[in-house]
Motif scaffolding. Structure first.
Motif, PDB file in Angstrom:
ATOM      1  N   SER A  42      37.261  53.570  -4.282  1.00 54.99           N
ATOM      2  CA  SER A  42      37.400  52.832  -5.552  1.00 54.99           C
ATOM      3  C   SER A  42      36.053  52.548  -6.204  1.00 54.99           C
ATOM      4  N   LEU A  43      35.284  53.616  -6.363  1.00 52.63           N
ATOM      5  CA  LEU A  43      33.956  53.525  -6.980  1.00 52.63           C
ATOM      6  C   LEU A  43      33.857  54.573  -8.088  1.00 52.63           C
ATOM      7  N   PRO A  44      33.048  54.308  -9.114  1.00 50.56           N
ATOM      8  CA  PRO A  44      32.736  55.402 -10.039  1.00 50.56           C
ATOM      9  C   PRO A  44      32.019  56.520  -9.279  1.00 50.56           C
ATOM     10  N   ALA A  45      32.252  57.765  -9.678  1.00 51.83           N
ATOM     11  CA  ALA A  45      31.665  58.906  -8.955  1.00 51.83           C
ATOM     12  C   ALA A  45      30.149  58.776  -8.812  1.00 51.83           C
ATOM     13  N   ALA A  46      29.500  58.251  -9.854  1.00 50.71           N
ATOM     14  CA  ALA A  46      28.036  58.145  -9.834  1.00 50.71           C
ATOM     15  C   ALA A  46      27.552  57.114  -8.822  1.00 50.71           C
ATOM     16  N   LYS A  47      28.433  56.207  -8.389  1.00 53.15           N
ATOM     17  CA  LYS A  47      28.035  55.126  -7.472  1.00 53.15           C
ATOM     18  C   LYS A  47      28.253  55.497  -6.006  1.00 53.15           C
ATOM     19  N   VAL A  48      28.859  56.663  -5.763  1.00 60.73           N
ATOM     20  CA  VAL A  48      29.058  57.112  -4.384  1.00 60.73           C
ATOM     21  C   VAL A  48      27.694  57.476  -3.793  1.00 60.73           C
ATOM     22  N   GLY A  49      27.395  56.933  -2.625  1.00 61.83           N
ATOM     23  CA  GLY A  49      26.093  57.205  -1.997  1.00 61.83           C
ATOM     24  C   GLY A  49      26.158  58.444  -1.126  1.00 61.83           C
ATOM     25  N   LEU A  50      25.443  59.487  -1.490  1.00 66.36           N
ATOM     26  CA  LEU A  50      25.409  60.723  -0.697  1.00 66.36           C
ATOM     27  C   LEU A  50      23.978  60.960  -0.226  1.00 66.36           C
ATOM     28  N   ASP A  51      23.879  61.464   1.002  1.00 69.11           N
ATOM     29  CA  ASP A  51      22.565  61.706   1.592  1.00 69.11           C
ATOM     30  C   ASP A  51      22.537  63.135   2.132  1.00 69.11           C
ATOM     31  N   ARG A  52      21.588  63.942   1.676  1.00 74.34           N
ATOM     32  CA  ARG A  52      21.454  65.322   2.153  1.00 74.34           C
ATOM     33  C   ARG A  52      20.115  65.541   2.849  1.00 74.34           C
ATOM     34  N   THR A  53      19.526  64.459   3.362  1.00 73.99           N
ATOM     35  CA  THR A  53      18.212  64.590   3.986  1.00 73.99           C
ATOM     36  C   THR A  53      18.249  65.605   5.132  1.00 73.99           C
ATOM     37  N   CYS A  54      17.377  66.593   5.056  1.00 73.07           N
ATOM     38  CA  CYS A  54      17.294  67.633   6.086  1.00 73.07           C
ATOM     39  C   CYS A  54      16.618  67.060   7.330  1.00 73.07           C
ATOM     40  N   ALA A  55      17.267  67.263   8.501  1.00 74.25           N
ATOM     41  CA  ALA A  55      16.722  66.732   9.750  1.00 74.25           C
ATOM     42  C   ALA A  55      15.387  67.398  10.089  1.00 74.25           C
ATOM     43  N   GLU A  56      15.163  68.600   9.580  1.00 72.84           N
ATOM     44  CA  GLU A  56      13.944  69.349   9.898  1.00 72.84           C
ATOM     45  C   GLU A  56      12.759  68.928   9.045  1.00 72.84           C
ATOM     46  N   ALA A 143      29.967  72.203  11.345  1.00 70.98           N
ATOM     47  CA  ALA A 143      30.549  70.973  11.914  1.00 70.98           C
ATOM     48  C   ALA A 143      29.540  70.292  12.836  1.00 70.98           C
ATOM     49  N   THR A 144      28.838  71.092  13.633  1.00 71.64           N
ATOM     50  CA  THR A 144      27.848  70.501  14.545  1.00 71.64           C
ATOM     51  C   THR A 144      26.568  70.114  13.809  1.00 71.64           C
ATOM     52  N   GLY A 145      26.354  70.680  12.623  1.00 63.22           N
ATOM     53  CA  GLY A 145      25.141  70.400  11.848  1.00 63.22           C
ATOM     54  C   GLY A 145      23.992  71.338  12.178  1.00 63.22           C
ATOM     55  N   GLU A 146      24.229  72.297  13.100  1.00 60.84           N
ATOM     56  CA  GLU A 146      23.172  73.237  13.494  1.00 60.84           C
ATOM     57  C   GLU A 146      22.839  74.235  12.391  1.00 60.84           C
ATOM     58  N   GLY A 147      23.842  74.582  11.587  1.00 54.38           N
ATOM     59  CA  GLY A 147      23.635  75.634  10.603  1.00 54.38           C
ATOM     60  C   GLY A 147      23.305  76.948  11.291  1.00 54.38           C
ATOM     61  N   LEU A 148      22.681  77.856  10.557  1.00 53.99           N
ATOM     62  CA  LEU A 148      22.478  79.212  11.075  1.00 53.99           C
ATOM     63  C   LEU A 148      21.423  79.307  12.164  1.00 53.99           C
ATOM     64  N   ARG A 149      20.798  78.178  12.520  1.00 50.06           N
ATOM     65  CA  ARG A 149      19.909  78.208  13.679  1.00 50.06           C
ATOM     66  C   ARG A 149      20.712  78.267  14.970  1.00 50.06           C
ATOM     67  N   GLY A 150      22.012  77.940  14.872  1.00 50.18           N
ATOM     68  CA  GLY A 150      22.853  77.956  16.067  1.00 50.18           C
ATOM     69  C   GLY A 150      23.125  79.381  16.543  1.00 50.18           C
ATOM     70  N   ASP A 151      23.748  79.501  17.714  1.00 52.81           N
ATOM     71  CA  ASP A 151      24.015  80.804  18.317  1.00 52.81           C
ATOM     72  C   ASP A 151      25.274  81.413  17.696  1.00 52.81           C
ATOM     73  N   LEU A 152      25.070  82.457  16.890  1.00 54.84           N
ATOM     74  CA  LEU A 152      26.214  83.074  16.207  1.00 54.84           C
ATOM     75  C   LEU A 152      27.103  83.854  17.166  1.00 54.84           C
ATOM     76  N   GLN A 153      26.485  84.422  18.203  1.00 53.02           N
ATOM     77  CA  GLN A 153      27.272  85.304  19.086  1.00 53.02           C
ATOM     78  C   GLN A 153      28.115  84.529  20.089  1.00 53.02           C
ATOM     79  N   ALA A 154      27.844  83.229  20.221  1.00 49.49           N
ATOM     80  CA  ALA A 154      28.605  82.428  21.186  1.00 49.49           C
ATOM     81  C   ALA A 154      30.053  82.276  20.732  1.00 49.49           C
ATOM     82  N   GLY A 155      30.927  82.014  21.694  1.00 51.11           N
ATOM     83  CA  GLY A 155      32.321  81.688  21.368  1.00 51.11           C
ATOM     84  C   GLY A 155      32.406  80.249  20.898  1.00 51.11           C
ATOM     85  N   VAL A 156      33.620  79.770  20.660  1.00 50.91           N
ATOM     86  CA  VAL A 156      33.788  78.392  20.202  1.00 50.91           C
ATOM     87  C   VAL A 156      33.591  77.449  21.393  1.00 50.91           C
ATOM     88  N   PRO A 157      32.617  76.521  21.311  1.00 50.63           N
ATOM     89  CA  PRO A 157      32.385  75.605  22.430  1.00 50.63           C
ATOM     90  C   PRO A 157      33.592  74.672  22.649  1.00 50.63           C
TER      91      PRO A 157
END
Ligand SMILES: CC(C)(COP(=O)(O)OP(=O)(O)OC[C@H]1O[C@@H](n2cnc3c(N)ncnc32)[C@H](O)[C@@H]1OP(=O)(O)O)[C@@H](O)C(=O)NCCC(=O)NCCS
Ligand SMILES: [Zn+2]
Length: 195
Positions: A42-56, A143-157
């Protein structure tokens, strides 16, 4: 018309896009995210607080976060997707590229079993099958937040559930959650939110 809803960091991102199509996809992703969360809280869209700070590196290009909810955003081709959940979530959509060198991409991104599976396909069906695998992997790494640094060839943990989303012949999409239970997914068209 959507730009008024954006915060300073988002306007900076918007200004940095070279291609208009990338700019439009980013703007749509932000706008959908802000409007969905605005309704929920129940907020105006502009008042929604979003954070995209890169962990790296600290720049605002990381996984999008908001208080009280788990989020993931994706864009490719004609589609923009926003996933909202109560557990960590990753969503990925990719346009199927008929020009893609599937065998080369598969050697880098897929497990030997998946490569073998892919050899049963030809032409566009092969590109579609590869893209299905790819979006499943990216959804997990988002979902884990690893992005493409994660192991692509691995199966689903263990502890991660992945589900494909039906988005037509030209794209493939998948959603992953960090949970022991399979997701209950409700898919909604965002076009109403944008009117
Ligand atoms: C996240 C990633 C997999 C997205 O790939 P993509 O298929 O090209 O793009 P998508 O449109 O599906 O996803 C983009 C969204 O992913 C999200 N995202 C960015 N980094 C993320 C991460 N580490 N984990 C999860 N989601 C992430 C953002 O919300 C972004 O949306 P936005 O650009 O509107 O803010 C890829 O960009 C990546 O691996 N990035 C991290 C690489 C890294 O560590 N960079 C450090 C730079 S210092
Ligand atoms: Zn960074």
């Amino acid at each position: 018309m959507f730009v008024e809803d954006l915060d300073g960091a988002e306007r900076g991102r918007l200004a940095g896009y070279v291609r208009e199509v990338d700019r439009a996809r980013f703007l749509l992703g932000v706008t959908i995210t802000r409007r969905v969360l605005g309704r929920r809280f129940s907020l105006p869209a502009a008042k929604v607080g979003l954070d995209r700070t890169c962990a790296e590196c600290g720049k605002p290009h990381g996984k999008v976060r908001a208080d009280g909810v788990e989020l993931s955003v994706t864009h490719s081709g004609d589609l923009v997707g926003v996933a909202i959940a109560d557990v960590p979530v990753g969503i990925d959509v990719e346009a199927v590229d008929p020009e893609l060198d599937v065998d080369a991409a598969a050697r880098v991104a897929l497990s030997p079993n998946e490569v073998r599976d892919l050899s049963g396909y030809d032409g566009i069906a092969k590109a579609q099958a590869f893209t299905t695998y790819w979006t499943r992997k990216e959804a997990v790494l988002k979902a884990t937040g690893e992005g493409l640094r994660g192991d692509l060839q691995a199966g689903v943990p263990a502890g991660i559930q992945v589900q494909e989303l039906e988005v037509g012949a030209d794209h493939r999409a998948a959603l992953a959650i960090l949970s022991a239970e399979p997701p209950f997914i409700r898919v909604k068209d965002a076009s109403q939110l944008l009117n």
